[in-house]
Design an enzyme around this catalytic site. Structure first.
Site, PDB file in Angstrom:
ATOM      1  CG  ASN A  78      10.851   7.294  -4.272  1.00  0.00           C
ATOM      2  OD1 ASN A  78      12.067   7.261  -4.398  1.00  0.00           O
ATOM      3  ND2 ASN A  78      10.115   6.206  -4.077  1.00  0.00           N
ATOM      4  CG  LEU A 115      11.229   3.803  -8.970  1.00  0.00           C
ATOM      5  CD1 LEU A 115      11.130   3.834  -7.434  1.00  0.00           C
ATOM      6  CD2 LEU A 115      12.421   4.647  -9.438  1.00  0.00           C
ATOM      7  NE  ARG A 126      14.343   1.848  -0.451  1.00  0.00           N
ATOM      8  CZ  ARG A 126      14.406   0.549  -0.717  1.00  0.00           C
ATOM      9  NH1 ARG A 126      13.279  -0.153  -0.863  1.00  0.00           N
ATOM     10  NH2 ARG A 126      15.566  -0.040  -0.836  1.00  0.00           N
ATOM     11  CE  LYS A 164       4.803  -1.118  -2.538  1.00  0.00           C
ATOM     12  NZ  LYS A 164       5.706  -2.278  -2.445  1.00  0.00           N
ATOM     13  CB  SER A 165       8.504   3.443  -1.260  1.00  0.00           C
ATOM     14  OG  SER A 165       9.275   3.008  -0.157  1.00  0.00           O
ATOM     15  CB  VAL A 166       5.742   0.102   2.492  1.00  0.00           C
ATOM     16  CG1 VAL A 166       4.579  -0.288   1.583  1.00  0.00           C
ATOM     17  CG2 VAL A 166       6.841  -0.944   2.443  1.00  0.00           C
ATOM     18  CG  HIS A 220      -6.595  -1.966 -13.491  1.00  0.00           C
ATOM     19  ND1 HIS A 220      -6.686  -2.084 -12.124  1.00  0.00           N
ATOM     20  CD2 HIS A 220      -5.259  -1.947 -13.751  1.00  0.00           C
ATOM     21  CE1 HIS A 220      -5.473  -2.136 -11.593  1.00  0.00           C
ATOM     22  NE2 HIS A 220      -4.590  -2.052 -12.568  1.00  0.00           N
ATOM     23  CE  LYS A 230      -4.530   2.423 -11.786  1.00  0.00           C
ATOM     24  NZ  LYS A 230      -4.008   2.123 -10.454  1.00  0.00           N
ATOM     25  CG  ASP A 256      -2.480   5.121  -9.585  1.00  0.00           C
ATOM     26  OD1 ASP A 256      -3.031   5.690 -10.539  1.00  0.00           O
ATOM     27  OD2 ASP A 256      -2.312   3.889  -9.531  1.00  0.00           O
ATOM     28  CE1 TYR A 296      -3.355  -2.066  -8.455  1.00  0.00           C
ATOM     29  CE2 TYR A 296      -3.067   0.123  -7.526  1.00  0.00           C
ATOM     30  CZ  TYR A 296      -2.934  -0.758  -8.583  1.00  0.00           C
ATOM     31  OH  TYR A 296      -2.376  -0.318  -9.762  1.00  0.00           O
TER      32      TYR A 296
HETATM   33  P1  NAD Z   1       7.633   0.916  -8.790  1.00  0.00           P
HETATM   34  O1  NAD Z   1       8.363   0.917 -10.079  1.00  0.00           O
HETATM   35  O2  NAD Z   1       7.098   2.180  -8.242  1.00  0.00           O
HETATM   36  O3  NAD Z   1       8.595   0.192  -7.741  1.00  0.00           O
HETATM   37  C1  NAD Z   1       8.256   0.080  -6.388  1.00  0.00           C
HETATM   38  C2  NAD Z   1       9.359  -0.688  -5.666  1.00  0.00           C
HETATM   39  O4  NAD Z   1      10.619  -0.047  -5.900  1.00  0.00           O
HETATM   40  C3  NAD Z   1       9.184  -0.681  -4.156  1.00  0.00           C
HETATM   41  O5  NAD Z   1       8.388  -1.757  -3.743  1.00  0.00           O
HETATM   42  C4  NAD Z   1      10.615  -0.804  -3.660  1.00  0.00           C
HETATM   43  O6  NAD Z   1      11.025  -2.142  -3.709  1.00  0.00           O
HETATM   44  C5  NAD Z   1      11.394  -0.058  -4.711  1.00  0.00           C
HETATM   45  N1  NAD Z   1      11.677   1.346  -4.359  1.00  0.00           N
HETATM   46  C6  NAD Z   1      10.797   2.383  -4.274  1.00  0.00           C
HETATM   47  N2  NAD Z   1      11.434   3.519  -3.971  1.00  0.00           N
HETATM   48  C7  NAD Z   1      12.746   3.209  -3.864  1.00  0.00           C
HETATM   49  C8  NAD Z   1      13.892   3.965  -3.577  1.00  0.00           C
HETATM   50  N3  NAD Z   1      13.830   5.275  -3.354  1.00  0.00           N
HETATM   51  N4  NAD Z   1      15.086   3.311  -3.544  1.00  0.00           N
HETATM   52  C9  NAD Z   1      15.180   1.990  -3.799  1.00  0.00           C
HETATM   53  N5  NAD Z   1      14.115   1.223  -4.081  1.00  0.00           N
HETATM   54  C10 NAD Z   1      12.910   1.827  -4.105  1.00  0.00           C
HETATM   55  O7  NAD Z   1       6.497  -0.213  -8.933  1.00  0.00           O
HETATM   56  P2  NAD Z   1       4.931  -0.303  -8.880  1.00  0.00           P
HETATM   57  O8  NAD Z   1       4.411  -0.223  -7.503  1.00  0.00           O
HETATM   58  O9  NAD Z   1       4.606  -1.519  -9.686  1.00  0.00           O
HETATM   59  O10 NAD Z   1       4.409   0.959  -9.720  1.00  0.00           O
HETATM   60  C11 NAD Z   1       4.040   2.201  -9.125  1.00  0.00           C
HETATM   61  C12 NAD Z   1       2.546   2.389  -9.166  1.00  0.00           C
HETATM   62  O11 NAD Z   1       2.050   2.261 -10.502  1.00  0.00           O
HETATM   63  C13 NAD Z   1       1.754   1.324  -8.408  1.00  0.00           C
HETATM   64  O12 NAD Z   1       1.835   1.467  -7.016  1.00  0.00           O
HETATM   65  C14 NAD Z   1       0.379   1.530  -8.981  1.00  0.00           C
HETATM   66  O13 NAD Z   1      -0.212   2.670  -8.419  1.00  0.00           O
HETATM   67  C15 NAD Z   1       0.717   1.763 -10.450  1.00  0.00           C
HETATM   68  N6  NAD Z   1       0.611   0.513 -11.250  1.00  0.00           N
HETATM   69  C16 NAD Z   1      -0.381   0.419 -12.159  1.00  0.00           C
HETATM   70  C17 NAD Z   1      -0.531  -0.712 -12.941  1.00  0.00           C
HETATM   71  C18 NAD Z   1      -1.626  -0.780 -13.962  1.00  0.00           C
HETATM   72  O14 NAD Z   1      -1.862  -1.866 -14.532  1.00  0.00           O
HETATM   73  N7  NAD Z   1      -2.310   0.284 -14.227  1.00  0.00           N
HETATM   74  C19 NAD Z   1       0.346  -1.808 -12.777  1.00  0.00           C
HETATM   75  C20 NAD Z   1       1.378  -1.693 -11.826  1.00  0.00           C
HETATM   76  C21 NAD Z   1       1.515  -0.520 -11.086  1.00  0.00           C
END
Ligand code: NAD
Length: 275
Positions: A242, A191, A238, A232-234, A109, A76, A46, A51
């Site tokens: 996930n 998350l 993790r 998301k995670s880099v 979006h 998007k 996604d 981005y």
């Molecule tokens: P998320 O809820 O997926 O949280 C990501 C963060 O959680 C990471 O940066 C890390 O700090 C932590 N994390 C991830 N895996 C973990 C683990 N196993 N243990 C501990 N911590 C962990 O947040 P996000 O990136 O905002 O949302 C996921 C995806 O949703 C985005 O990457 C994007 O693709 C989408 N998104 C869409 C919109 C929209 O407006 N449509 C807005 C925000 C996000």
């Protein structure tokens, strides 16, 4: 690793219920991060024009050797490109950045209601869909009133609405509307962006009972709600953690316990005001 379930959207397109999100992954790191995700087994990515990392997503898929049709790709349209003609142009620009001839899912979006352009934008989406540029089309951050307006003024219903949804913001009204109208729910920031939600003691106790992490317990809750989710995670560990959600199940009582955590608490912008 072929055990991610798929959800069949209202138009018959199948989407893997678990994917990988790349919001806030720096453009220069995206190819490497997505390569790790593909290696871990993810087949759904996604991204978004906003981005600024569509190129890295496309490059990772191209270099992976995985056939294009085995990876579900969402991008998007950003708010400043809404309107019929600019949507058509911007979609071509996204394809070119991705290095692809189609995407699987294209989303508006944000509704950006102050601009009042999402109906025209959606008509461009219908054109893009009918010409094969996107296998399926949907929206993101749409409110019930926006969905009802599209329903009244256009021909095609969005197959998905991607909204902020996590245990602290459970979006009951939108989820019920989606269910009643065969719109799939995609949960963003599942998350809670890795913040305090991961310290919640109720979730901690559930995770411990299953020998899983807090993140896994929360993601499993999204899966059992029937949502589509793409954490998301880099961090490679993790990213793999996930993905490991299909060897345990939350009980109905545990699902209820998490339902009880709803606080109506947004972490991102309010779609009524964001433009
Ligand atoms: P998320 O809820 O997926 O949280 C990501 C963060 O959680 C990471 O940066 C890390 O700090 C932590 N994390 C991830 N895996 C973990 C683990 N196993 N243990 C501990 N911590 C962990 O947040 P996000 O990136 O905002 O949302 C996921 C995806 O949703 C985005 O990457 C994007 O693709 C989408 N998104 C869409 C919109 C929209 O407006 N449509 C807005 C925000 C996000």
């Amino acid at each position: 690793m072929g055990d991610v379930p798929t959800i069949t959207l209202d138009d018959g397109v199948e989407i893997p219920q678990l994917g990988f999100g790349v919001f806030q992954v720096p453009p220069e790191d995206t190819q490497g991060v997505v390569e790790v995700a593909l290696e871990a087994g993810y087949r759904h990515i996604d991204t978004a024009a906003a981005y600024r990392n569509e190129r890295g997503v496309g490059a990772a898929i191209a270099s992976s050797g995985i056939p294009r049709e085995e990876v579900f790709v969402t991008t998007k349209l950003w708010n400043d490109k809404q309107g019929f003609d600019s949507t058509v142009r911007e979609f071509e620009a996204s394809l070119s950045r991705l290095g692809m001839d189609h995407v699987d899912l294209y989303l508006i979006h944000w509704p950006a209601p102050a601009q009042d352009r999402y109906v025209d934008t959606w008509r461009a989406f219908e054109r893009i869909h009918s010409e094969g540029g996107a296998r399926t089309i949907g929206v993101s951050n749409f409110r019930v009133e926006d969905l009802e307006r599209l329903e009244a003024e256009t021909e095609t219903r969005p197959t998905v609405n991607q909204i902020e949804l996590h245990p602290w913001l459970q979006q009951a009204e939108l989820r019920h509307w989606h269910e009643a109208h065969d719109v799939a729910t995609e949960d963003w920031s599942p998350l809670g962006q890795g913040g305090e939600l991961l310290q919640d003691p109720t979730i901690g106790a559930i995770a411990e009972r299953h020998g899983k992490t807090q993140a896994q317990a929360i993601l499993r809750w999204h899966i059992q709600l029937g949502s589509i989710v793409f954490p998301k995670s880099v961090t490679p560990e993790r990213v793999r953690e996930n993905f490991a959600l299909f060897d345990f199940e939350l009980s109905p009582e545990e699902m209820d316990e998490i339902a009880g955590l709803d606080r109506g608490q947004r972490l991102g912008p309010d779609p009524s005001r964001f433009s």
